[in-house]
Design an enzyme around this catalytic site. Structure first.
Site, mmCIF file in Angstrom:
data_model
loop_
_atom_site.group_PDB
_atom_site.id
_atom_site.type_symbol
_atom_site.label_atom_id
_atom_site.label_comp_id
_atom_site.label_asym_id
_atom_site.label_seq_id
_atom_site.Cartn_x
_atom_site.Cartn_y
_atom_site.Cartn_z
ATOM 1 N N LYS A 1 0.869 -1.171 0.000
ATOM 2 C CA LYS A 1 0.000 0.000 0.000
ATOM 3 C C LYS A 1 0.908 1.224 0.000
ATOM 4 O O LYS A 1 1.474 1.611 1.025
ATOM 5 C CB LYS A 1 -0.932 0.014 1.210
ATOM 6 N N ARG B 1 -7.786 11.643 -8.113
ATOM 7 C CA ARG B 1 -8.986 10.921 -7.740
ATOM 8 C C ARG B 1 -10.157 11.869 -7.447
ATOM 9 O O ARG B 1 -11.293 11.599 -7.804
ATOM 10 C CB ARG B 1 -8.686 10.076 -6.504
ATOM 11 N N CYS C 1 29.844 24.849 29.249
ATOM 12 C CA CYS C 1 29.224 23.565 29.569
ATOM 13 C C CYS C 1 28.062 23.771 30.541
ATOM 14 O O CYS C 1 28.232 24.440 31.564
ATOM 15 C CB CYS C 1 30.272 22.635 30.185
ATOM 16 N N CYS D 1 29.282 21.977 34.153
ATOM 17 C CA CYS D 1 30.392 22.460 34.987
ATOM 18 C C CYS D 1 30.793 23.892 34.689
ATOM 19 O O CYS D 1 31.630 24.458 35.382
ATOM 20 C CB CYS D 1 31.599 21.533 34.855
ATOM 21 N N CYS E 1 32.826 20.050 25.973
ATOM 22 C CA CYS E 1 33.138 20.699 27.241
ATOM 23 C C CYS E 1 34.618 20.483 27.486
ATOM 24 O O CYS E 1 35.129 19.374 27.346
ATOM 25 C CB CYS E 1 32.313 20.058 28.348
HETATM 26 S S1 IVH Z 1 -6.500 -0.429 -4.945
HETATM 27 C C1 IVH Z 1 -10.650 -0.647 -6.098
HETATM 28 N N1 IVH Z 1 -3.981 -0.896 -4.421
HETATM 29 O O1 IVH Z 1 -4.920 3.526 -1.142
HETATM 30 C C2 IVH Z 1 -9.468 -0.472 -5.242
HETATM 31 N N2 IVH Z 1 -4.930 1.179 -3.704
HETATM 32 O O2 IVH Z 1 -8.417 3.802 -0.918
HETATM 33 C C3 IVH Z 1 -8.779 0.792 -5.534
HETATM 34 N N3 IVH Z 1 -3.315 2.659 -2.592
HETATM 35 O O3 IVH Z 1 -5.754 6.342 -2.171
HETATM 36 C C4 IVH Z 1 -7.509 0.974 -4.788
HETATM 37 N N4 IVH Z 1 -1.587 1.315 -2.767
HETATM 38 O O4 IVH Z 1 -4.311 5.320 -4.037
HETATM 39 C C5 IVH Z 1 -5.010 -0.017 -4.296
HETATM 40 N N5 IVH Z 1 -1.754 -1.432 -4.067
HETATM 41 C C6 IVH Z 1 -2.782 -0.566 -3.954
HETATM 42 C C7 IVH Z 1 -2.632 0.684 -3.328
HETATM 43 C C8 IVH Z 1 -3.734 1.540 -3.210
HETATM 44 C C9 IVH Z 1 -2.005 2.488 -2.320
HETATM 45 C C10 IVH Z 1 -4.077 3.860 -2.202
HETATM 46 C C11 IVH Z 1 -4.981 4.390 -3.261
HETATM 47 C C12 IVH Z 1 -6.107 5.039 -2.482
HETATM 48 C C13 IVH Z 1 -6.122 4.251 -1.230
HETATM 49 C C14 IVH Z 1 -7.240 3.247 -1.275
#
Ligand code: IVH
Length: 706
Positions: free
Chosen positions: A141, A162, A442, A445, A460
């Protein structure tokens, strides 16, 4: 690693440029574009450039010049568009044809979170205990921001954030500046292809960017700021209206999904999420190498743990892992709840960075007088512990980060690394917070604090007059690896020094039961034990004693080398800097430090007083390295030995004066080969180097040459 050549004749195109005259300007521009696409992919995504940077720049400038002369040849996918330049008044809105969903977060950060997800999926799919494990793709992630990249007929036409998932912002000009994002895809991709993934900034790029920002601020640039973390820096770059500025902020990209795709329904391009990712990779998109297909809850748990162990050494931040059902038919069957797919979950790790406040900046005095500024923090739970202190190392470092009292700071604790202040949130700085300056004296001291030429640290100058240095000298002397005095903790040392009962190391050995009885929280039993421990510590060894003296730059290993080389304390104390330089691992700085230490009458007196107090060790003969039994012998150890581990064998051989080397050459005297010895044994045989087994090693260790 081999990779399919994505851009067909890019290689041919490059060589054509230098070899044959080009037929038309348009063809030449196309060739240059193809070559630059190819090399950008090798450089940014595969990290395996084929040509030097200067050569790339040369091709790039040629294309720029052509396009300047013939603006009609400029295409939106031209690599020259990566440098940015367009300044927008605002971003246009983009309606996502396939909404950008978010993802459910598993609340349990422990491994059991993975089990909970698998249990839910099995229930939704109506799978009983007897039925096989579900196949998942486990991904990282990434801690950046989501991006949708739209390709029409293989050309990048739009990059969109997004937003609220339905409507985002058109950040195409900025996205084009990201080297890892292909501007053009190979032949045969779907007519419309939306690739979704994460734009992020690598930690190293983030550090370098912040350093540049600091320099700009220091040079008086207006409106510049440093960034709190890589995600914040990435988000700022993507939302820059001036794409020239975006181009200056190095971003990266990982693909993890799809939006709209025109693919014939009866001829799916892939049937699993993993195959789709591998196809994206083959088309030139970065896909994290950790991405894995795993089976069932056990597979998810193992992935979660494996990535947790790697997390700190990744070159970019992740805040967790993501699990996705691999089979696309099953994904469809599972469907969505409101804005989240049922087939995916984010499983987070505990946060490694938190915000807190600097309550004070204290200066601590170390054993050798080093003055260390330490930020005292409002307690904050980060990386699994409560943090209240963070070292600022020295004045230069404190100023480089510009940490001030009252500042709001980001504190990071990753793994077992000591917590550090990563950055200051400048917008939250109280008015007139003064810059940190090291005090001139220091804090313990009152002696002058000095910074030597070329050194970052203030010290020191009080030496053992300074009670802070005295305390730490005593504590170091008593350390388990030095004189090993059990029961002499820091609190007790503080009291002994503060009450004036221990002024020098030797005073420890004159302590009586009645002196100790007056100390806070000192039961008679502990006092008796301490006196016994002190008595026992008199049976020392020369290396422990030398280490215990706390000579600057003399660690345990150097103390051992000194003892081995000189055999006797008096010889060490009398040695000139030149003589000291003969000792393995002793360089000019260490030699000077040892000489300076023993030149101080005070230190010689302490050594004498310690000897008078009854400290003894076996004095050896000074053994010049050339007189040692295995002097001049070079040994290579390989395979598994029967009688001892390789480290032990190495220590023993070295103690007899042998050199233990890592590779076999004509100069190797012996190769000691245990079970399953490999190429080193082959090489020894090829070079005619004598090969010994465990029995041969035993002969060597008796000091003879077999
Ligand atoms: S999948 C349908 N995979 O995490 C699923 N998201 O809400 C859509 N993110 O801001 C997301 N790594 O940008 C997915 N390996 C990953 C991810 C990932 C980071 C972020 C994504 C979003 C949040 C998910």
């Amino acid at each position: 690693m081999t990779h399919p050549d994505l851009f067909g004749d890019a290689q041919a195109a490059t060589s054509d440029l230098s070899a044959k005259p080009v037929t038309s300007t348009a063809v030449r521009a196309a060739q240059l574009r193809a070559a630059l696409h190819h090399h950008a992919h090798r450089y940014y995504t595969l990290d395996a450039p084929e040509i030097p940077d200067a050569e790339y720049d040369r091709l790039f400038r040629q294309l720029q010049a052509l396009e300047a002369e013939h603006p009609e040849l400029l295409t939106p996918d031209s690599p020259t568009q990566r440098v940015g330049g367009k300044v927008l008044a605002e971003f246009a809105q983009v309606r996502h044809r396939v909404p950008m969903l978010s993802i459910r977060t598993e609340t349990d950060t422990k491994a059991s979170g993975a089990e909970a997800f698998d249990a839910r999926i099995r229930k939704e799919l109506g799978l009983g205990d007897a039925q096989p494990a579900v196949g998942y793709v486990a991904e990282l992630k990434f801690d950046g921001l989501a991006m949708s990249l739209r390709y029409e007929n293989g050309v990048l036409v739009q990059g969109a954030t997004r937003g609220d998932g339905e409507t985002g912002e058109d950040v195409t000009a900025n996205v084009r500046t990201i080297g890892q994002i292909p501007l053009r895809l190979p032949e045969g991709v779907p007519a419309v292809l939306e690739v979704r993934g994460e734009v992020y900034m690598r930690r190293g790029d983030f550090e370098a960017l912040n350093e540049r920002q600091r320099q700009r601020i220091a040079a008086g640039a207006k409106g510049e700021k440093t960034f709190v973390n890589p995600r914040n820096a990435a988000a700022g770059a993507v939302r820059q209206l001036d794409s020239g500025i975006a181009a200056d902020r190095p971003l990266s990209f990982f693909a993890y999904g799809l939006g709209e795709v025109t693919a014939p329904a009866d001829q799916p391009l892939w049937t699993t999420h993993y195959d789709m990712l591998m196809q994206l990779k083959a088309w030139g998109f970065p896909v994290a190498e950790q991405t894995a297909v795993v089976e069932g809850a056990a597979g998810l748990v193992a992935f979660h743990q494996r990535i947790a162990a790697q997390r700190d050494s990744l070159p970019y931040d992740i805040d967790g892992v993501v699990y996705k059902v691999n089979d696309l038919a099953l994904q469809q069957q599972l469907g969505f709840v409101t804005r989240e797919p049922r087939w995916a979950v984010a499983h987070k790790y505990p946060a490694q960075e938190e915000m807190t406040q600097v309550l004070a900046i204290d200066v601590q005095v170390g054993r050798t007088g080093k003055l260390t500024p330490v930020a005292k923090l409002a307690p904050v739970f980060v990386g699994g512990v409560t943090v209240t202190n963070a070292t600022l190392h020295n004045e230069l470092e404190a100023r480089r980060k510009d940490v001030r009292i009252g500042d709001t700071v980001i504190v990071r604790r990753a793994g077992d690394v000591i917590p550090e202040v990563v950055s200051v949130v400048l917008d939250r700085r109280p008015a007139d917070a003064p810059q940190f300056t090291m005090m001139s004296h220091c804090p313990v001291c009152g002696s002058l604090a000095e910074r030597e030429e070329g050194e970052a640290d203030h010290r020191c100058t009080g030496g053992l007059f300074c009670s802070a240095q005295r305390k730490q000298a005593v504590w170091h002397f008593a350390h388990r690896r030095a004189m090993d005095v059990d029961g002499l903790g820091d609190k007790l040392v503080d009291q002994l020094v503060d009450s004036g009962q221990v002024n020098t190391l030797a005073d420890l050995y004159h302590l009586k039961l009645e002196n100790l009885a007056n100390m806070d929280r000192m039961a008679e039993k502990s006092a008796v034990n301490l006196l016994q421990a002190l008595e026992k510590s008199k049976q020392a060894t020369l290396p422990r004693f030398l280490f215990g003296l706390g000579i600057r730059h003399v660690g345990e290993a150097t103390a051992k080398e000194l003892a081995r080389h000189f055999g006797q304390l008096d010889a060490v104390m009398a040695a000139s800097e030149d003589a000291l330089l003969q000792v393995a691992d002793v360089g000019p700085i260490v030699a000077h430090s040892i000489r300076t230490f023993f030149d101080q009458p005070h230190n010689r007196e302490v050594v004498q007083a310690l000897r008078d107090a009854g400290i003894r060790w076996a004095e050896g003969e000074a053994l010049a390295p050339t007189e040692m039994p295995l002097a001049g012998v070079t040994v290579v150890l390989t395979g598994t030995l029967q009688t001892m581990g390789r480290d032990e064998a190495k220590d023993k051989l070295e103690a007899l004066g042998a050199k233990v080397a890592g590779s076999v050459s004509k100069k190797t005297s012996y190769v000691v080969a245990g079970a399953e010895a490999g190429s080193k044994l082959d090489k020894a045989q090829a070079l005619g180097v004598p090969v010994l087994d465990d029995a041969g090693l035993a002969v060597l260790l008796s000091g003879q040459k077999p």
